[in-house]
Scaffold this motif. Structure first.
Motif, PDB file in Angstrom:
ATOM      1  N   ALA A 192     -28.744 -32.322 -29.417  1.00 61.68           N
ATOM      2  CA  ALA A 192     -29.022 -31.438 -28.289  1.00 61.68           C
ATOM      3  C   ALA A 192     -28.481 -32.100 -27.026  1.00 61.68           C
ATOM      4  CB  ALA A 192     -30.515 -31.202 -28.157  1.00 61.68           C
ATOM      5  N   ILE A 193     -27.736 -31.320 -26.223  1.00 64.77           N
ATOM      6  CA  ILE A 193     -27.213 -31.860 -24.970  1.00 64.77           C
ATOM      7  C   ILE A 193     -27.925 -31.165 -23.810  1.00 64.77           C
ATOM      8  CG2 ILE A 193     -25.195 -32.162 -23.507  1.00 64.77           C
ATOM      9  CD1 ILE A 193     -23.489 -31.897 -26.068  1.00 64.77           C
ATOM     10  N   ILE A 194     -28.549 -31.945 -22.962  1.00 69.32           N
ATOM     11  CA  ILE A 194     -29.142 -31.385 -21.756  1.00 69.32           C
ATOM     12  C   ILE A 194     -28.218 -31.747 -20.601  1.00 69.32           C
ATOM     13  CG2 ILE A 194     -31.156 -31.352 -20.240  1.00 69.32           C
ATOM     14  CD1 ILE A 194     -32.853 -32.233 -22.607  1.00 69.32           C
ATOM     15  N   ASP A 223     -30.770 -35.840 -32.285  1.00 67.38           N
ATOM     16  CA  ASP A 223     -30.409 -36.715 -31.175  1.00 67.38           C
ATOM     17  C   ASP A 223     -30.334 -35.898 -29.901  1.00 67.38           C
ATOM     18  OD1 ASP A 223     -30.070 -39.280 -32.370  1.00 67.38           O
ATOM     19  OD2 ASP A 223     -28.306 -38.462 -33.398  1.00 67.38           O
ATOM     20  N   CYS A 224     -30.544 -36.575 -28.774  1.00 64.66           N
ATOM     21  CA  CYS A 224     -30.495 -35.884 -27.497  1.00 64.66           C
ATOM     22  C   CYS A 224     -29.579 -36.646 -26.549  1.00 64.66           C
ATOM     23  CB  CYS A 224     -31.899 -35.775 -26.916  1.00 64.66           C
ATOM     24  SG  CYS A 224     -32.027 -34.628 -25.555  1.00 64.66           S
ATOM     25  N   ILE A 225     -28.658 -35.920 -25.930  1.00 66.07           N
ATOM     26  CA  ILE A 225     -27.767 -36.543 -24.948  1.00 66.07           C
ATOM     27  C   ILE A 225     -28.010 -35.872 -23.597  1.00 66.07           C
ATOM     28  CG2 ILE A 225     -25.378 -37.077 -24.330  1.00 66.07           C
ATOM     29  CD1 ILE A 225     -24.602 -36.592 -27.250  1.00 66.07           C
ATOM     30  N   ILE A 226     -28.148 -36.669 -22.561  1.00 61.62           N
ATOM     31  CA  ILE A 226     -28.251 -36.101 -21.221  1.00 61.62           C
ATOM     32  C   ILE A 226     -26.924 -36.329 -20.519  1.00 61.62           C
ATOM     33  CG2 ILE A 226     -29.416 -36.251 -18.987  1.00 61.62           C
ATOM     34  CD1 ILE A 226     -31.949 -36.873 -20.350  1.00 61.62           C
ATOM     35  N   SER A 227     -26.355 -35.251 -19.986  1.00 62.41           N
ATOM     36  CA  SER A 227     -25.075 -35.410 -19.300  1.00 62.41           C
ATOM     37  C   SER A 227     -25.183 -34.943 -17.858  1.00 62.41           C
ATOM     38  CB  SER A 227     -23.980 -34.627 -20.028  1.00 62.41           C
ATOM     39  OG  SER A 227     -24.251 -33.246 -19.978  1.00 62.41           O
ATOM     40  N   GLY A 228     -24.276 -35.469 -17.034  1.00 65.14           N
ATOM     41  CA  GLY A 228     -24.182 -35.017 -15.647  1.00 65.14           C
ATOM     42  C   GLY A 228     -25.292 -35.507 -14.739  1.00 65.14           C
ATOM     43  N   MET A 248     -29.292 -41.647 -24.738  1.00 66.03           N
ATOM     44  CA  MET A 248     -27.856 -41.421 -24.713  1.00 66.03           C
ATOM     45  C   MET A 248     -27.502 -40.598 -23.486  1.00 66.03           C
ATOM     46  SD  MET A 248     -25.851 -40.392 -28.156  1.00 66.03           S
ATOM     47  CE  MET A 248     -27.299 -40.224 -29.176  1.00 66.03           C
ATOM     48  N   THR A 249     -26.627 -41.139 -22.653  1.00 63.91           N
ATOM     49  CA  THR A 249     -26.197 -40.389 -21.477  1.00 63.91           C
ATOM     50  C   THR A 249     -24.671 -40.380 -21.427  1.00 63.91           C
ATOM     51  OG1 THR A 249     -26.337 -42.393 -20.145  1.00 63.91           O
ATOM     52  CG2 THR A 249     -28.227 -40.933 -20.072  1.00 63.91           C
ATOM     53  N   ARG A 250     -24.135 -39.304 -20.875  1.00 65.97           N
ATOM     54  CA  ARG A 250     -22.691 -39.202 -20.682  1.00 65.97           C
ATOM     55  C   ARG A 250     -22.451 -38.616 -19.291  1.00 65.97           C
ATOM     56  NH1 ARG A 250     -22.705 -42.170 -24.054  1.00 65.97           N
ATOM     57  NH2 ARG A 250     -21.630 -42.256 -26.052  1.00 65.97           N
ATOM     58  N   ALA A 251     -21.293 -38.984 -18.711  1.00 56.74           N
ATOM     59  CA  ALA A 251     -21.018 -38.557 -17.342  1.00 56.74           C
ATOM     60  C   ALA A 251     -20.870 -37.042 -17.225  1.00 56.74           C
ATOM     61  CB  ALA A 251     -19.771 -39.248 -16.827  1.00 56.74           C
ATOM     62  N   THR A 252     -20.181 -36.451 -18.198  1.00 57.18           N
ATOM     63  CA  THR A 252     -19.934 -35.011 -18.110  1.00 57.18           C
ATOM     64  C   THR A 252     -20.337 -34.316 -19.398  1.00 57.18           C
ATOM     65  OG1 THR A 252     -17.724 -35.177 -19.048  1.00 57.18           O
ATOM     66  CG2 THR A 252     -17.912 -35.426 -16.651  1.00 57.18           C
ATOM     67  N   LEU A 253     -20.421 -33.009 -19.305  1.00 58.44           N
ATOM     68  CA  LEU A 253     -20.782 -32.208 -20.472  1.00 58.44           C
ATOM     69  C   LEU A 253     -19.726 -32.364 -21.573  1.00 58.44           C
ATOM     70  CD1 LEU A 253     -22.561 -30.138 -21.886  1.00 58.44           C
ATOM     71  CD2 LEU A 253     -21.435 -28.329 -20.587  1.00 58.44           C
TER      72      LEU A 253
END
Lengths: 277, 156, 136
Positions: A192-194, A223-228, A248-253
């Motif tokens: 899941a990406i938030i 798993d959950c990734i937070i982006s932005g 887990m974090t990422r800069a962009t979607l």
């Protein structure tokens, strides 16, 4: 008066129809039905031992009749004035009926007094209910807005995304969490990406809720990734003392999506992999 | 919203003598055995359904009830759970009142902190239950038992 | 392949994986007995994985959470990996609000994904009966 229920209801409907010429709204047959129920309830209400000014609120049948009428008006978009006038018109209808049935001025006076007190109670109840009805509409609309503003979309096979835009409050974060977890279960998603690119700031309560969402997603087995995450939000999260290394974090979607695809594509990493095959 | 009432014990004593299901809509479960913990869950689940909670709130309230009932069972040597449905500004809620005759909690603030435990749990009992409910009150008297009153309101 | 279970909870063996599930009506004593029985079976059957299906659980309170954590810990000491599968969304929400993290417990969305994580792969055809292996 008991014998004149029909007549009073008739007169009331007529009076309302005259008013309706000004405001427009409820149809005559609906009015007729309302009037029959309410006047009948009024008669049984008067028969009860309740004090006259409390009959409208305490007599169950009458209370329901008044409440229904007011709620119907509120839901139908009728104005508060029209609703109040409708109840006052009943007073007029009753007074006319009393006037025709007795010539004795003393009796007439006490009957008028009684009707006044009875209808004042009904009027107050009607107003309360009307306001309550409108508030209910507002609440329902804000709930619908909440649902609309928190979509869960499928981005890839087994990958869900929640693009959040605008101010996050606790209620909205809660809805996000519930919708997301349900979607994960329904669609058997594993990531899941938030995405909070569109969220300017969060307060500590909301940051806490986001972290809870990540934890809940993990408990479900995804798993959950937070982006932005914007710098101010990163600061809030850091101030909370939450260890971001576990999240887990990422800069962009798009970064998050490519990570998610990687996660879903390969076989699940099993350190102590099966020896038996 | 934690309140401590260390002074008055009279109200407690009166409460235990109240007859079962005196008011309509009020359920009472006596906790003496471990099986009663299951009865508590069933009774609270049924009550949350009757009041009209959604599935997540149902789960919150039943879980909180389970924590509180277990606390009363382990630390209070059993107790009595009363479930009723208060109303407020036209809104409905569910209130759990759990009363035990145990030794009481010497330091309620400490007991509400996560990780505090004197028994077989995670130490999340009281503090966790408080987070799952909207209103939460602990009344305890050293040597005179503990009463926890916890309410959750149906969102409107 | 399930042995007679004193708690009434079936524990099935599928190759070197034990499969079992927790039910709503499990009380504290039964939960402890189940923990005991499962660890005995892990040791006796020398399995390397345990799948616990919890999709039937309507609530997880701190006691059940602790039971799951202890199970995972003991299994690890015995050389087996525990995967807890199928937690319901309301249960997950309540658990995080309760402030509980299932430390050391691996989770999976459902039994199928849990089995996959334990090294089992679904065969291209629907499996007939209890096939021991089904490598693609």
């Amino acid at each position: 008066m008991r014998g004149r229920v029909e007549e009073i209801a008739d007169r009331w409907v007529r009076l309302q129809v005259q008013q309706a010429a000004l405001s427009g709204g409820t149809s005559e047959s609906e009015l007729r039905e309302e009037a029959d129920t309410l006047v009948a309830a009024l008669v049984t209400g008067l028969d009860s031992a309740l004090p006259i000014d409390r009959v409208a609120t305490s007599h169950a049948e009458l209370n329901r009749a008044v409440t229904d009428l007011s709620l119907n008006r509120a839901r139908g978009g009728e104005s508060p004035t029209a609703t109040a006038m409708a109840v006052l018109a009943l007073k007029e209808a009753l007074l006319e009926a009393v006037q025709e049935s007795t010539q004795d001025s003393g009796e007439l006076f006490s009957a008028a007094l009684l009707i006044n007190r009875l209808l004042d109670g009904a009027g107050a109840l009607s107003f309360d209910t009307y306001v309550e009805g409108r508030e209910e509409i507002i609440r329902r609309q804000s709930r619908q807005l909440l649902e609309l503003s928190t979509p869960v979309v499928r981005l890839w096979r087994q990958v869900l995304g929640v693009p959040l835009i605008g101010t996050l409050d606790t209620a909205r974060t809660q809805v996000v969490m519930e919708n997301l977890l349900q979607a994960i279960q329904d669609q058997e998603a594993t990531v899941a990406i938030i995405d909070i690119t569109g969220v300017p700031t969060v307060d500590t309560a909301v940051a806490q809720h986001l972290m809870q969402t990540v934890n809940a997603v993990r408990l479900m087995g995804a798993d959950c990734i937070i982006s932005g995450i914007r710098p101010p939000i990163a600061q809030t999260i850091a101030q909370l003392g939450i260890d971001l290394s576990t999240i887990m974090t990422r800069a962009t979607l798009s970064d998050a999506l490519s990570e998610a695809i990687k996660l879903t594509a390969g076989p699940l990493p099993t350190p102590d992999a099966p020896a038996s095959r | 919203m934690t309140q401590l009432a260390n002074t008055s014990t009279t109200s407690h004593a009166a409460r235990t003598d109240t007859d079962a299901a005196a008011e309509p809509g009020t359920t009472r479960v006596v906790l003496t055995t471990e099986e009663d913990l299951l009865t508590v869950r069933h009774a609270v689940r049924a009550a949350t359904l009757a009041v009209g909670f959604g599935i997540v709130d149902q789960t919150r309230v039943v879980t909180a009830a389970s924590e509180l009932a277990r606390n009363a069972y382990i630390h209070g040597g059993g107790g009595v759970l009363t479930i009723d449905c208060p109303r407020r500004h036209g809104g409905k809620g569910l209130r759990l009142t759990i009363r035990d005759e145990g030794p009481g909690i010497p330091d309620v603030d400490a007991a509400l902190v996560d990780g505090f435990t004197t028994g077989a749990g995670l130490g999340h009992g009281l503090g966790g239950a408080r987070r799952l409910m909207d209103e939460f009150e602990v009344r305890t008297v050293p040597g005179g038992g503990t009463t926890v009153v916890a309410t959750r309101w149906v969102p409107r | 392949m399930s042995g007679p279970a004193s708690t009434g909870v079936p524990i099935l063996r599928l190759g070197d994986v034990l499969i079992t599930g927790l039910l709503n009506e499990l009380d504290d004593k039964a939960a402890l007995a189940f923990t005991h029985e499962l660890t005995e079976r892990i040791s006796a059957d020398r399995v390397r994985g345990v799948l616990i299906d919890i999709s039937r659980l309507e609530i997880i309170d701190s006691f059940v959470a602790r039971t799951l954590m202890e199970l995972a810990m003991m299994a690890r000491l015995l050389g087996a990996r525990v995967i807890v599968a199928g937690m319901r969304p309301p249960v997950a929400i309540t658990l995080v609000e309760l402030g509980i993290e299932l430390v050391g417990v691996e989770t999976a969305l459902n039994a199928e994904q849990g089995m996959a994580a334990l090294g089992w792969r679904q065969s291209p055809q629907p499996p007939e009966g209890a096939h021991r292996d089904s490598t693609r």
